[in-house]
Design an enzyme around this catalytic site. Sequence first.
Site, PDB file in Angstrom:
ATOM      1  N   SER A 143       0.851  -1.188   0.000  1.00  0.00           N
ATOM      2  CA  SER A 143       0.000   0.000   0.000  1.00  0.00           C
ATOM      3  C   SER A 143       0.888   1.239   0.000  1.00  0.00           C
ATOM      4  CB  SER A 143      -0.862  -0.011   1.273  1.00  0.00           C
ATOM      5  OG  SER A 143      -1.447   1.251   1.514  1.00  0.00           O
ATOM      6  N   TYR A 156      -3.512  -0.657  10.082  1.00  0.00           N
ATOM      7  CA  TYR A 156      -3.337  -0.853   8.629  1.00  0.00           C
ATOM      8  C   TYR A 156      -1.948  -0.385   8.209  1.00  0.00           C
ATOM      9  CZ  TYR A 156      -4.523  -0.831   3.638  1.00  0.00           C
ATOM     10  OH  TYR A 156      -4.554  -1.072   2.284  1.00  0.00           O
TER      11      TYR A 156
HETATM   12  P1  NAP Z   1     -11.854  -5.207  -0.838  1.00  0.00           P
HETATM   13  O1  NAP Z   1     -12.747  -5.075  -2.010  1.00  0.00           O
HETATM   14  O2  NAP Z   1     -12.339  -4.904   0.511  1.00  0.00           O
HETATM   15  O3  NAP Z   1     -11.181  -6.659  -0.890  1.00  0.00           O
HETATM   16  C1  NAP Z   1     -10.567  -7.254   0.213  1.00  0.00           C
HETATM   17  C2  NAP Z   1     -10.494  -8.739  -0.055  1.00  0.00           C
HETATM   18  O4  NAP Z   1      -9.898  -9.390   1.070  1.00  0.00           O
HETATM   19  C3  NAP Z   1     -11.881  -9.331  -0.238  1.00  0.00           C
HETATM   20  O5  NAP Z   1     -11.823 -10.365  -1.176  1.00  0.00           O
HETATM   21  C4  NAP Z   1     -12.149  -9.891   1.155  1.00  0.00           C
HETATM   22  O6  NAP Z   1     -13.107 -10.917   1.182  1.00  0.00           O
HETATM   23  C5  NAP Z   1     -10.772 -10.430   1.479  1.00  0.00           C
HETATM   24  N1  NAP Z   1     -10.664 -10.713   2.897  1.00  0.00           N
HETATM   25  C6  NAP Z   1     -10.621  -9.834   3.923  1.00  0.00           C
HETATM   26  N2  NAP Z   1     -10.580 -10.491   5.090  1.00  0.00           N
HETATM   27  C7  NAP Z   1     -10.604 -11.810   4.803  1.00  0.00           C
HETATM   28  C8  NAP Z   1     -10.598 -13.006   5.578  1.00  0.00           C
HETATM   29  N3  NAP Z   1     -10.569 -12.981   6.920  1.00  0.00           N
HETATM   30  N4  NAP Z   1     -10.640 -14.202   4.938  1.00  0.00           N
HETATM   31  C9  NAP Z   1     -10.677 -14.252   3.587  1.00  0.00           C
HETATM   32  N5  NAP Z   1     -10.699 -13.162   2.798  1.00  0.00           N
HETATM   33  C10 NAP Z   1     -10.659 -11.960   3.404  1.00  0.00           C
HETATM   34  O7  NAP Z   1     -10.633  -4.222  -1.026  1.00  0.00           O
HETATM   35  P2  NAP Z   1      -9.439  -4.159  -2.086  1.00  0.00           P
HETATM   36  O8  NAP Z   1      -9.133  -2.728  -2.249  1.00  0.00           O
HETATM   37  O9  NAP Z   1      -9.713  -4.985  -3.295  1.00  0.00           O
HETATM   38  O10 NAP Z   1      -8.280  -4.797  -1.215  1.00  0.00           O
HETATM   39  C11 NAP Z   1      -7.403  -5.793  -1.695  1.00  0.00           C
HETATM   40  C12 NAP Z   1      -6.011  -5.542  -1.130  1.00  0.00           C
HETATM   41  O11 NAP Z   1      -5.515  -4.332  -1.687  1.00  0.00           O
HETATM   42  C13 NAP Z   1      -5.979  -5.360   0.379  1.00  0.00           C
HETATM   43  O12 NAP Z   1      -4.828  -5.982   0.909  1.00  0.00           O
HETATM   44  C14 NAP Z   1      -5.877  -3.850   0.534  1.00  0.00           C
HETATM   45  O13 NAP Z   1      -5.267  -3.479   1.739  1.00  0.00           O
HETATM   46  C15 NAP Z   1      -5.011  -3.525  -0.655  1.00  0.00           C
HETATM   47  N6  NAP Z   1      -5.018  -2.115  -1.067  1.00  0.00           N
HETATM   48  C16 NAP Z   1      -6.149  -1.521  -1.535  1.00  0.00           C
HETATM   49  C17 NAP Z   1      -6.103  -0.189  -1.953  1.00  0.00           C
HETATM   50  C18 NAP Z   1      -7.290   0.520  -2.535  1.00  0.00           C
HETATM   51  O14 NAP Z   1      -7.194   1.713  -2.820  1.00  0.00           O
HETATM   52  N7  NAP Z   1      -8.413  -0.113  -2.729  1.00  0.00           N
HETATM   53  C19 NAP Z   1      -4.914   0.516  -1.869  1.00  0.00           C
HETATM   54  C20 NAP Z   1      -3.778  -0.115  -1.367  1.00  0.00           C
HETATM   55  C21 NAP Z   1      -3.846  -1.450  -0.984  1.00  0.00           C
HETATM   56  P3  NAP Z   1     -14.657 -10.550   1.529  1.00  0.00           P
HETATM   57  O15 NAP Z   1     -15.218  -9.905   0.289  1.00  0.00           O
HETATM   58  O16 NAP Z   1     -15.229 -11.875   1.835  1.00  0.00           O
HETATM   59  O17 NAP Z   1     -14.635  -9.602   2.698  1.00  0.00           O
END
Ligand code: NAP
Length: 251
Positions: A143, A156
């Site tokens: 991130s 985080y």
């Molecule tokens: P998201 O849509 O909230 O996706 C998060 C994913 O992680 C979902 O598939 C969620 O499953 C899964 N997850 C969370 N807790 C879990 C658990 N206990 N067991 C199994 N699966 C779990 O958000 P995203 O933005 O795509 O995030 C993906 C990654 O990118 C994360 O590591 C986040 O920190 C990182 N990131 C995102 C951004 C951004 O701007 N969006 C920026 C930097 C980094 P469920 O749907 O079942 O909850």
Amino acid sequence: MANPFDLSGRVAIVTGANTGIGQGIAMALAQAGASIAAVGRSSMDETEAMVTEAGARFHAINADLGTIAPVKRIVAETLSAFGALDILVNNAGIIRRADAIDFTEEDWDAVIDTNLKTAFFLAQAAGRHMIEKGRGKIINIASLLSFQGGIRIPSYTASKSGLAGVTRLLACEWAAKGVNVNAIAPGYFVTNNTTALREDLDRSTAILARIPAGRWGVPAELGGAAVFLASSASDYVHGTVLPVDGGWLAR
Ligand code: NAP
């Protein structure tokens, strides 16, 4: 000359592949030819339809990544479904928002356990297999908070700064064993993770004003970096955290 980005015949585990960034990366790897083992706690039906439509093989593995209990099973199930494991994308992650002064132990532990502890132990379980084969690619989803402090997200920031450190440590230990460990640092992407930010008019206006590209990213835009780090095109790339951020860190 063979295409160095080709992933035909390769098998990738992608955690949190049901939605958002994980789904975008799973699709990109599938389009490059990889078979996908999609790991998570929610239905993978939508991702399965997209991946199989792209002509790639797909296997869903139901697992709650809030603890390390399922990590060995995830690797074993992938090997029994596809007979190989070449790529691990540690994408699943959560975020909890509150002022540092009020932050709870529960919100600290939940985020560190999912984003950092499980990611490390899944890398360890996959790494054991990859080291034995003398080849593998591990991509951690870091991130901007691997580089910056942020506000109202102490666990985080700790988890993503820690994940960048663990990426470098694993690269140092495993580079000579044929395993590449790297990370991607997404900037601000439109997913469930950022819903609260995008709904906060003051924060979203301030964020947008700082992004040189002038817009938020969409998950498909992380596909190129993921395919690069999963493919032989990156065989001499070890321990890097690659920002894909519309220029945010250059500002
Ligand atoms: P998201 O849509 O909230 O996706 C998060 C994913 O992680 C979902 O598939 C969620 O499953 C899964 N997850 C969370 N807790 C879990 C658990 N206990 N067991 C199994 N699966 C779990 O958000 P995203 O933005 O795509 O995030 C993906 C990654 O990118 C994360 O590591 C986040 O920190 C990182 N990131 C995102 C951004 C951004 O701007 N969006 C920026 C930097 C980094 P469920 O749907 O079942 O909850």
